[in-house]
Write a protein that holds these residues in place. Structure first.
Motif, PDB file in Angstrom:
ATOM      1  N   ALA A 183       0.834  -1.334   0.022  1.00 52.04           N
ATOM      2  CA  ALA A 183       0.037   0.033   0.037  1.00 52.04           C
ATOM      3  C   ALA A 183       0.862   1.347  -0.066  1.00 52.04           C
ATOM      4  N   GLY A 184       1.940   1.244   0.716  1.00 55.19           N
ATOM      5  CA  GLY A 184       2.819   2.533   0.826  1.00 55.19           C
ATOM      6  C   GLY A 184       2.116   3.519   1.699  1.00 55.19           C
ATOM      7  N   LEU A 185       2.870   4.766   1.842  1.00 50.32           N
ATOM      8  CA  LEU A 185       2.399   5.691   2.836  1.00 50.32           C
ATOM      9  C   LEU A 185       0.778   6.379   2.140  1.00 50.32           C
ATOM     10  N   ASP A 186      -0.083   6.546   3.140  1.00 50.84           N
ATOM     11  CA  ASP A 186      -1.447   7.178   2.912  1.00 50.84           C
ATOM     12  C   ASP A 186      -1.222   8.683   2.891  1.00 50.84           C
ATOM     13  N   ASN A 187      -2.161   9.388   2.478  1.00 51.68           N
ATOM     14  CA  ASN A 187      -2.014  10.806   2.484  1.00 51.68           C
ATOM     15  C   ASN A 187      -1.911  11.475   3.743  1.00 51.68           C
ATOM     16  N   GLU A 188      -2.472  10.905   4.724  1.00 52.58           N
ATOM     17  CA  GLU A 188      -2.280  11.493   6.082  1.00 52.58           C
ATOM     18  C   GLU A 188      -0.894  11.347   6.568  1.00 52.58           C
ATOM     19  N   ASP A 189      -0.119  10.282   6.317  1.00 49.92           N
ATOM     20  CA  ASP A 189       1.145  10.042   6.487  1.00 49.92           C
ATOM     21  C   ASP A 189       1.979  11.059   5.857  1.00 49.92           C
ATOM     22  N   MET A 190       1.702  11.333   4.752  1.00 48.55           N
ATOM     23  CA  MET A 190       2.534  12.151   3.805  1.00 48.55           C
ATOM     24  C   MET A 190       2.436  13.593   4.320  1.00 48.55           C
ATOM     25  N   ALA A 191       1.117  14.099   4.856  1.00 52.96           N
ATOM     26  CA  ALA A 191       0.993  15.396   5.345  1.00 52.96           C
ATOM     27  C   ALA A 191       1.990  15.566   6.582  1.00 52.96           C
ATOM     28  N   ARG A 192       2.474  14.185   7.177  1.00 51.61           N
ATOM     29  CA  ARG A 192       3.388  14.610   8.275  1.00 51.61           C
ATOM     30  C   ARG A 192       4.926  15.002   7.864  1.00 51.61           C
ATOM     31  N   ALA A 193       5.050  14.774   6.639  1.00 53.09           N
ATOM     32  CA  ALA A 193       6.267  15.028   6.111  1.00 53.09           C
ATOM     33  C   ALA A 193       6.632  16.230   5.442  1.00 53.09           C
ATOM     34  N   ASP A 194       8.033  16.868   5.559  1.00 59.07           N
ATOM     35  CA  ASP A 194       8.324  18.068   4.990  1.00 59.07           C
ATOM     36  C   ASP A 194       8.556  18.095   3.621  1.00 59.07           C
ATOM     37  N   THR A 195       9.366  16.770   3.333  1.00 52.81           N
ATOM     38  CA  THR A 195       9.950  16.767   1.780  1.00 52.81           C
ATOM     39  C   THR A 195       9.479  15.372   1.621  1.00 52.81           C
ATOM     40  N   LEU A 196       9.437  15.137   0.423  1.00 50.94           N
ATOM     41  CA  LEU A 196       8.849  13.630  -0.417  1.00 50.94           C
ATOM     42  C   LEU A 196      10.336  13.256  -1.155  1.00 50.94           C
ATOM     43  N   ILE A 197      10.659  11.942  -0.970  1.00 50.36           N
ATOM     44  CA  ILE A 197      11.588  11.461  -1.536  1.00 50.36           C
ATOM     45  C   ILE A 197      11.115  10.290  -2.977  1.00 50.36           C
ATOM     46  N   ARG A 198      11.791  10.880  -3.945  1.00 47.20           N
ATOM     47  CA  ARG A 198      11.360   9.828  -5.284  1.00 47.20           C
ATOM     48  C   ARG A 198      12.593   9.292  -5.871  1.00 47.20           C
ATOM     49  N   TYR A 199      12.669   7.986  -5.772  1.00 49.73           N
ATOM     50  CA  TYR A 199      13.959   7.273  -6.647  1.00 49.73           C
ATOM     51  C   TYR A 199      13.825   7.509  -7.962  1.00 49.73           C
ATOM     52  N   PRO A 200      14.999   8.018  -8.513  1.00 49.61           N
ATOM     53  CA  PRO A 200      15.248   7.933  -9.969  1.00 49.61           C
ATOM     54  C   PRO A 200      15.336   6.334 -10.138  1.00 49.61           C
ATOM     55  N   LEU A 201      14.358   5.693 -10.724  1.00 43.85           N
ATOM     56  CA  LEU A 201      14.349   4.169 -10.930  1.00 43.85           C
ATOM     57  C   LEU A 201      13.391   4.048 -12.328  1.00 43.85           C
ATOM     58  N   ASN A 202      13.742   2.950 -13.011  1.00 43.18           N
ATOM     59  CA  ASN A 202      12.867   2.488 -14.284  1.00 43.18           C
ATOM     60  C   ASN A 202      11.294   2.877 -14.193  1.00 43.18           C
ATOM     61  N   PRO A 203      10.946   3.841 -14.562  1.00 41.47           N
ATOM     62  CA  PRO A 203       9.628   4.284 -14.423  1.00 41.47           C
ATOM     63  C   PRO A 203       8.404   3.021 -14.886  1.00 41.47           C
ATOM     64  N   ASP A 204       8.962   2.170 -15.802  1.00 42.52           N
ATOM     65  CA  ASP A 204       8.096   1.271 -16.168  1.00 42.52           C
ATOM     66  C   ASP A 204       8.140  -0.125 -15.233  1.00 42.52           C
TER      67      ASP A 204
END
Lengths: 262, 262
Positions: A133-154
């Motif tokens: 499932a990953g983090l939900d919207n409430e979890d992400m609202a607690r974060a200052d910054t998001l991290i997205r890995y540069p990895l194969n988008p496919d």
């Protein structure tokens, strides 16, 4: 030296090193492999928010390849708010953020920020969501910054320990000073150009003697080619000793009339 | 679109992209998680040298999270020599090389070399050893270059898929152009300084009207602090609309005599 539960001694712990926070992790085994990945990159602070199957779980220790010290010291919180209450900055890993207005960084960029914050004496947390499932919207609202890995988008499917490993690896690299290239030599040194030239002299003397370089027109080009070949890699002193031996031995065999036909 | 075995479509394959070569892998599951890690970083060529339990193995497919295309196309060789015969450069991952004279690179340095070779139309292979034992001395003698990951020297235990993931991640990064920091905004834009100033004017007018800024001596400092706060992050147009609404609504409530006591 071993940890108090029979695990490995896994290196020095920095007070302000980032805290890995697993939000609602499902499998004890994944908590263990996460601890292993943390140890690989020198991250030692682990917090668990509402682990599905409770805590402690024996399978975490058995899956951790000896990273027991991290699991022994892990702390448990009922909510994300409680898990981050004493932290100054919170980063959340999130492959596909939607409908969110928030700074987003690469793993490398975030690792650099984490190092800067740690050096300022600020405590940072890294939120990782539950399997699937990953983090939900409430979890992400607690974060200052998001991290997205540069990895194969496919093909973005990363398991929990792999996601933690990428951040741990980037964290370790922020302090690493390994040269991108070196020559691994054991009990020997790179030869100097003078050493190499001594060998070339030896080789050319024997080649002249054998008649291999008898064509005066072709000789300079042939010599240059040989010099190029022996100069291309970093030659060690030990290798030069071996090459001197090879030349001497071939000469000895030839002079004794034992050279095999080409 | 899906692969021919029900797996995911996992991106474009480059003819000269590096070949991952698993030497004497033991568990089919690890071959599957390796394929998954390869797909994460856009590596698609897989070769197997003498897999202990034969090939194909169903557990590889089930552990690959859909990276079937890689497993479907994997080829099997009896020896390392046969697996590398058509390659131009061979790299070997090796945590603790001993008694070896060979160039050694970091994962990042090696990824950069791999990209350069691929662009020159040269085929490169990456050797990964069996679980636990790793590559032996004969395997490493087939490699031009060794790769050693900069990771916690007190805890180097990496499983096969994690070792492959680090190289695949670095491979992907050699072509990645993601900015280290950006603001994730959906259907909104960063506000201009003029937009922000309009809001500040609105806010200050109402604060003056309410008497909050009545102390003439303190007023400039207070205004400056507010301006600093609202300037610190990148404010979006949508956030400014919300902030205008917040100010207007608080004013309306106050004027209607419904302000809650502080």
């Amino acid at each position: 030296m071993t940890g108090r539960d029979g695990g490995a001694d896994i290196g020095p712990i920095g007070e302000f090193d980032p805290v890995v926070i697993l939000v609602r992790p499902q499998l004890g085994e994944n908590i263990g492999t996460t601890a292993r990945a943390m140890a690989n990159g020198g991250l030692f602070h682990l917090r668990l928010v509402a682990p599905r199957d409770g805590w402690p779980q024996e399978r975490a220790w058995s899956a951790s390849s000896g990273a027991h010290r991290i699991l022994d010291a892990a702390t448990v919180y009922p909510t994300v708010d409680e898990a981050v209450a004493d932290l100054h900055h919170v980063f959340a890993t999130c492959p596909r953020p939607r409908h969110i207005i928030k700074p987003i960084m690469t793993a490398r960029g975030a690792a650099s920020e984490l190092r800067v914050h740690a050096m300022r004496g600020l405590r940072c947390g890294l939120l990782f969501g539950p399997e699937r499932a990953g983090l939900d919207n409430e979890d992400m609202a607690r974060a200052d910054t998001l991290i997205r890995y540069p990895l194969n988008p496919d093909f973005m499917s990363l398991n929990l320990a792999q996601a933690v490993l990428v951040m741990a690896y980037e964290w370790f690299l922020t302090e690493d000073t390994t040269l991108p290239r070196e020559l691994m030599t054991n009990e020997t040194q790179i030869a100097t150009k003078g050493d190499l030239e001594n060998f070339m002299t030896h080789l050319l003397r024997e080649l002249d003697d054998s008649g291999f370089l008898h064509n005066e027109q072709k000789r300079p080009g042939m010599v240059r080619n040989l010099r190029h070949f022996f100069t291309r890699g970093e030659v060690t002193e030990q290798e030069l000793r071996t090459l001197h031996g090879v030349v001497s031995e071939l000469v000895r065999a030839r002079k004794a009339g034992r050279t095999p036909k080409p």
